[in-house]
Write a protein that holds these residues in place. Structure first.
Motif, PDB file in Angstrom:
ATOM      1  N   ARG A 365     -25.888   3.390   0.443  1.00 42.84           N
ATOM      2  CA  ARG A 365     -26.796   2.328  -0.017  1.00 42.84           C
ATOM      3  C   ARG A 365     -27.242   2.547  -1.454  1.00 42.84           C
ATOM      4  O   ARG A 365     -27.560   1.582  -2.169  1.00 42.84           O
ATOM      5  CB  ARG A 365     -28.019   2.251   0.913  1.00 42.84           C
ATOM      6  CG  ARG A 365     -28.996   1.129   0.560  1.00 42.84           C
ATOM      7  CD  ARG A 365     -28.310  -0.226   0.682  1.00 42.84           C
ATOM      8  NE  ARG A 365     -29.193  -1.328   0.317  1.00 42.84           N
ATOM      9  CZ  ARG A 365     -29.366  -1.757  -0.931  1.00 42.84           C
ATOM     10  NH1 ARG A 365     -28.738  -1.173  -1.936  1.00 42.84           N
ATOM     11  NH2 ARG A 365     -30.153  -2.784  -1.191  1.00 42.84           N
ATOM     12  N   ALA A 366     -27.240   3.787  -1.917  1.00 48.01           N
ATOM     13  CA  ALA A 366     -27.645   4.072  -3.292  1.00 48.01           C
ATOM     14  C   ALA A 366     -26.636   3.535  -4.305  1.00 48.01           C
ATOM     15  O   ALA A 366     -26.946   3.454  -5.499  1.00 48.01           O
ATOM     16  CB  ALA A 366     -27.827   5.580  -3.478  1.00 48.01           C
ATOM     17  N   PHE A 367     -25.455   3.139  -3.825  1.00 50.80           N
ATOM     18  CA  PHE A 367     -24.426   2.602  -4.714  1.00 50.80           C
ATOM     19  C   PHE A 367     -24.336   1.080  -4.634  1.00 50.80           C
ATOM     20  O   PHE A 367     -23.502   0.483  -5.305  1.00 50.80           O
ATOM     21  CB  PHE A 367     -23.059   3.202  -4.361  1.00 50.80           C
ATOM     22  CG  PHE A 367     -23.000   4.701  -4.517  1.00 50.80           C
ATOM     23  CD1 PHE A 367     -22.817   5.276  -5.751  1.00 50.80           C
ATOM     24  CD2 PHE A 367     -23.148   5.529  -3.407  1.00 50.80           C
ATOM     25  CE1 PHE A 367     -22.768   6.657  -5.902  1.00 50.80           C
ATOM     26  CE2 PHE A 367     -23.097   6.908  -3.539  1.00 50.80           C
ATOM     27  CZ  PHE A 367     -22.908   7.477  -4.790  1.00 50.80           C
ATOM     28  N   GLY A 368     -25.170   0.478  -3.811  1.00 46.06           N
ATOM     29  CA  GLY A 368     -25.160  -0.972  -3.699  1.00 46.06           C
ATOM     30  C   GLY A 368     -25.291  -1.437  -2.263  1.00 46.06           C
ATOM     31  O   GLY A 368     -25.136  -0.669  -1.312  1.00 46.06           O
ATOM     32  N   GLU A 369     -25.565  -2.709  -2.122  1.00 44.88           N
ATOM     33  CA  GLU A 369     -25.788  -3.318  -0.802  1.00 44.88           C
ATOM     34  C   GLU A 369     -24.609  -3.091   0.134  1.00 44.88           C
ATOM     35  O   GLU A 369     -24.780  -2.824   1.327  1.00 44.88           O
ATOM     36  CB  GLU A 369     -26.031  -4.819  -0.991  1.00 44.88           C
ATOM     37  CG  GLU A 369     -26.227  -5.590   0.295  1.00 44.88           C
ATOM     38  CD  GLU A 369     -26.355  -7.089   0.055  1.00 44.88           C
ATOM     39  OE1 GLU A 369     -26.189  -7.848   1.032  1.00 44.88           O
ATOM     40  OE2 GLU A 369     -26.602  -7.496  -1.096  1.00 44.88           O
ATOM     41  N   HIS A 370     -23.390  -3.172  -0.390  1.00 46.82           N
ATOM     42  CA  HIS A 370     -22.209  -3.041   0.458  1.00 46.82           C
ATOM     43  C   HIS A 370     -21.862  -1.589   0.777  1.00 46.82           C
ATOM     44  O   HIS A 370     -20.866  -1.323   1.453  1.00 46.82           O
ATOM     45  CB  HIS A 370     -21.015  -3.743  -0.192  1.00 46.82           C
ATOM     46  CG  HIS A 370     -21.147  -5.234  -0.189  1.00 46.82           C
ATOM     47  ND1 HIS A 370     -21.822  -5.931  -1.174  1.00 46.82           N
ATOM     48  CD2 HIS A 370     -20.723  -6.171   0.693  1.00 46.82           C
ATOM     49  CE1 HIS A 370     -21.799  -7.219  -0.907  1.00 46.82           C
ATOM     50  NE2 HIS A 370     -21.137  -7.396   0.220  1.00 46.82           N
ATOM     51  N   GLY A 371     -22.707  -0.665   0.318  1.00 47.28           N
ATOM     52  CA  GLY A 371     -22.530   0.736   0.678  1.00 47.28           C
ATOM     53  C   GLY A 371     -23.328   1.147   1.897  1.00 47.28           C
ATOM     54  O   GLY A 371     -23.183   2.276   2.392  1.00 47.28           O
ATOM     55  N   GLU A 372     -24.178   0.270   2.398  1.00 45.54           N
ATOM     56  CA  GLU A 372     -24.985   0.603   3.571  1.00 45.54           C
ATOM     57  C   GLU A 372     -24.073   0.916   4.764  1.00 45.54           C
ATOM     58  O   GLU A 372     -23.104   0.215   5.024  1.00 45.54           O
ATOM     59  CB  GLU A 372     -25.923  -0.558   3.922  1.00 45.54           C
ATOM     60  CG  GLU A 372     -26.798  -0.301   5.131  1.00 45.54           C
ATOM     61  CD  GLU A 372     -27.666   0.952   4.988  1.00 45.54           C
ATOM     62  OE1 GLU A 372     -27.628   1.793   5.915  1.00 45.54           O
ATOM     63  OE2 GLU A 372     -28.350   1.095   3.962  1.00 45.54           O
ATOM     64  N   GLY A 373     -24.409   2.003   5.443  1.00 46.34           N
ATOM     65  CA  GLY A 373     -23.618   2.432   6.592  1.00 46.34           C
ATOM     66  C   GLY A 373     -22.589   3.489   6.255  1.00 46.34           C
ATOM     67  O   GLY A 373     -21.952   4.049   7.150  1.00 46.34           O
ATOM     68  N   TYR A 374     -22.440   3.793   4.954  1.00 51.22           N
ATOM     69  CA  TYR A 374     -21.447   4.770   4.511  1.00 51.22           C
ATOM     70  C   TYR A 374     -22.130   5.969   3.838  1.00 51.22           C
ATOM     71  O   TYR A 374     -23.286   5.884   3.410  1.00 51.22           O
ATOM     72  CB  TYR A 374     -20.492   4.151   3.490  1.00 51.22           C
ATOM     73  CG  TYR A 374     -19.580   3.090   4.023  1.00 51.22           C
ATOM     74  CD1 TYR A 374     -18.262   3.381   4.386  1.00 51.22           C
ATOM     75  CD2 TYR A 374     -20.024   1.769   4.164  1.00 51.22           C
ATOM     76  CE1 TYR A 374     -17.412   2.396   4.859  1.00 51.22           C
ATOM     77  CE2 TYR A 374     -19.181   0.780   4.642  1.00 51.22           C
ATOM     78  CZ  TYR A 374     -17.880   1.100   4.986  1.00 51.22           C
ATOM     79  OH  TYR A 374     -17.039   0.122   5.465  1.00 51.22           O
ATOM     80  N   VAL A 375     -21.376   7.051   3.718  1.00 47.65           N
ATOM     81  CA  VAL A 375     -21.794   8.177   2.888  1.00 47.65           C
ATOM     82  C   VAL A 375     -20.629   8.576   1.988  1.00 47.65           C
ATOM     83  O   VAL A 375     -19.465   8.394   2.348  1.00 47.65           O
ATOM     84  CB  VAL A 375     -22.243   9.417   3.708  1.00 47.65           C
ATOM     85  CG1 VAL A 375     -23.533   9.157   4.448  1.00 47.65           C
ATOM     86  CG2 VAL A 375     -21.140   9.877   4.659  1.00 47.65           C
ATOM     87  N   ARG A 376     -20.978   9.104   0.821  1.00 47.71           N
ATOM     88  CA  ARG A 376     -19.971   9.683  -0.070  1.00 47.71           C
ATOM     89  C   ARG A 376     -20.045  11.194   0.046  1.00 47.71           C
ATOM     90  O   ARG A 376     -21.116  11.785  -0.093  1.00 47.71           O
ATOM     91  CB  ARG A 376     -20.229   9.265  -1.519  1.00 47.71           C
ATOM     92  CG  ARG A 376     -19.110   9.640  -2.484  1.00 47.71           C
ATOM     93  CD  ARG A 376     -19.533   9.494  -3.932  1.00 47.71           C
ATOM     94  NE  ARG A 376     -20.481  10.531  -4.314  1.00 47.71           N
ATOM     95  CZ  ARG A 376     -20.985  10.665  -5.547  1.00 47.71           C
ATOM     96  NH1 ARG A 376     -20.637   9.824  -6.498  1.00 47.71           N
ATOM     97  NH2 ARG A 376     -21.840  11.628  -5.817  1.00 47.71           N
TER      98      ARG A 376
END
Length: 413
Positions: A365-376
């Motif tokens: 989510r820290a990378f944008g709305e479409h990053g929610e639910g993911y991790v890097r």
């Protein structure tokens, strides 16, 4: 008589910036480490492997020479710019004029930010994929521009989404920012993508910035294509590269902007006002890195490839989904829904993993709305530490049921 407190009034430039979502993660990580807790940090893409010894030796040698202690030039010493041009020719078949089409920057992040100041202002619009590396959003915002985020892709459908968005904009956007291999998702492209992107941007009269920071970290025989190798690229755009990842020189802060001469000139103008250039011994040592350590990026790629495989094995055990990356130093993984607590988002999940697994991850989510639910997941630790991190996550998220006590059979008399 009470004294009225003095109020600091920051600029609208600062006020326009979105909340820094990594702040809570970084604060907690710092507190844990101060308390003596060994946090395995897979959050920041900060290489832990050493810089090649011959590069360090050259830095020492150059640093002793008092002639190198003066101000340098803001666009980079001539020898360094020539070396970059030769590397582009040898690796990508691209002809660059080192005098007008190459400029050295204090890491690619500084150069990118200053180029945004040189190109953009209030009323201008920039298009960026979502998720995105934060500076791709913040730098245009700090320059006063509006940022439109388009769900990220690496195909014609993504370019069509951009084209359709432009149809509804007036004035049309001024700049398109693209980043492949991508941070944070590790998404890659094939050369034909650049051809189609350039055709669209020429038709729409839009400039392009390509962030190619991970261009030399490739796996499984893949070779990331340079934007500048595509026909017509230099007419409308530039590309940023860096010594940070390929040569383990992140803290040295040496990067480059190459391509369109007018855009390079605009960056040089801004930099001429803001800085006196990179410390000359760092530039001299960077020449040696490119000249004598041509094998280092390939060696580093093999190391990251092995680490990638280690992380993917751990993700398979967790049941998380991912696309096995062909490049970069990250794995982008979707967290299994059952591993979230009720009402928990990705940022809170990552905070909990620092508590329960002693592993730091970057919340999507820290990378944008479409990053929610993911991790890097950054591949910056050695394989042993990565195995430990994945075991820690498994222990926290998939605890084994307690063993049943064996009951002793009692015989009937």
């Amino acid at each position: 008589m009470s004294q009225q407190s003095f109020k600091i009034d920051v600029s609208s430039r600062i006020q326009r910036l979105p909340p820094y979502l990594f702040g809570r993660i970084n604060k907690m990580k710092y507190e844990k480490r101060v308390a003596g807790i060994d946090i395995i940090d897979l959050g920041m893409g900060n290489p832990t492997d050493p810089t090649p010894q011959c590069v360090v030796d050259k830095l020492k040698e150059a640093a002793i020479d008092p002639r190198n202690h003066r101000y340098s030039v803001s666009n980079g010493i001539a020898g360094l710019r020539r070396e970059v041009a030769m590397k582009y020719k040898k690796r990508y078949g691209v002809d660059l004029d080192p005098e007008t089409e190459v400029i050295a920057t204090i890491g690619s992040k500084e150069g990118f930010s200053h180029l945004c100041l040189a190109l953009l202002g209030p009323g201008d619009t920039v298009i960026v994929g979502d998720p995105a590396f934060p500076i791709h959003i913040y730098a245009p915002a700090m320059a006063g521009a509006n940022v439109i985020r388009i769900p990220l892709g690496n195909d014609q459908a993504f370019l069509d989404r951009i084209d359709q968005t432009i149809d509804g904009l007036y004035p049309p956007p001024k700049l398109l920012i693209l980043n492949y291999p991508h941070n944070p998702t590790a998404m890659t492209i094939d050369p034909v993508f650049w051809e189609k992107a350039i055709e669209m941007c020429r038709r729409r009269n839009i400039m392009v910035i390509s962030d190619f920071a991970y261009g030399e970290i490739n796996f499984d025989g893949y070779a990331a294509p340079s934007f500048l190798a595509a026909k017509g690229a230099k007419e409308l755009g530039v590309e940023f590269t860096t010594m940070s990842k390929s040569y383990n020189m992140a803290g040295w802060r040496v990067g480059f902007c190459c391509g369109n001469s007018e855009m390079v000139k605009a960056l040089a103008t801004i930099k001429g006002y803001y800085d006196y250039g990179i410390f000359a011994p760092l530039q001299i040592a960077s020449v040696i890195a490119m000249r004598e350590c041509a094998q280092t990026p390939q060696d580093q790629s093999r190391m990251y490839e092995q680490r990638r495989d280690e992380v993917c094995r751990g993700l398979d055990k967790l049941g998380w989904s991912y696309e096995k990356p062909r490049a970069s130093m990250f794995v982008w993984a979707r967290i299994s829904p059952e591993h979230f607590k009720a009402g928990e988002g990705t940022i809170d999940f990552c905070l909990r993993m620092m508590d329960e697994a002693e592993v730091a991850l970057s919340p999507g989510r820290a990378f944008g709305e479409h990053g929610e639910g993911y991790v890097r997941i950054a591949l910056v630790e050695n394989e042993q530490r990565l195995r430990q991190a994945m075991r820690n996550l498994e222990r926290a998220l998939m605890p084994k049921p307690p063993k049943r006590e064996k009951r002793q059979k009692v015989g009937v008399k």
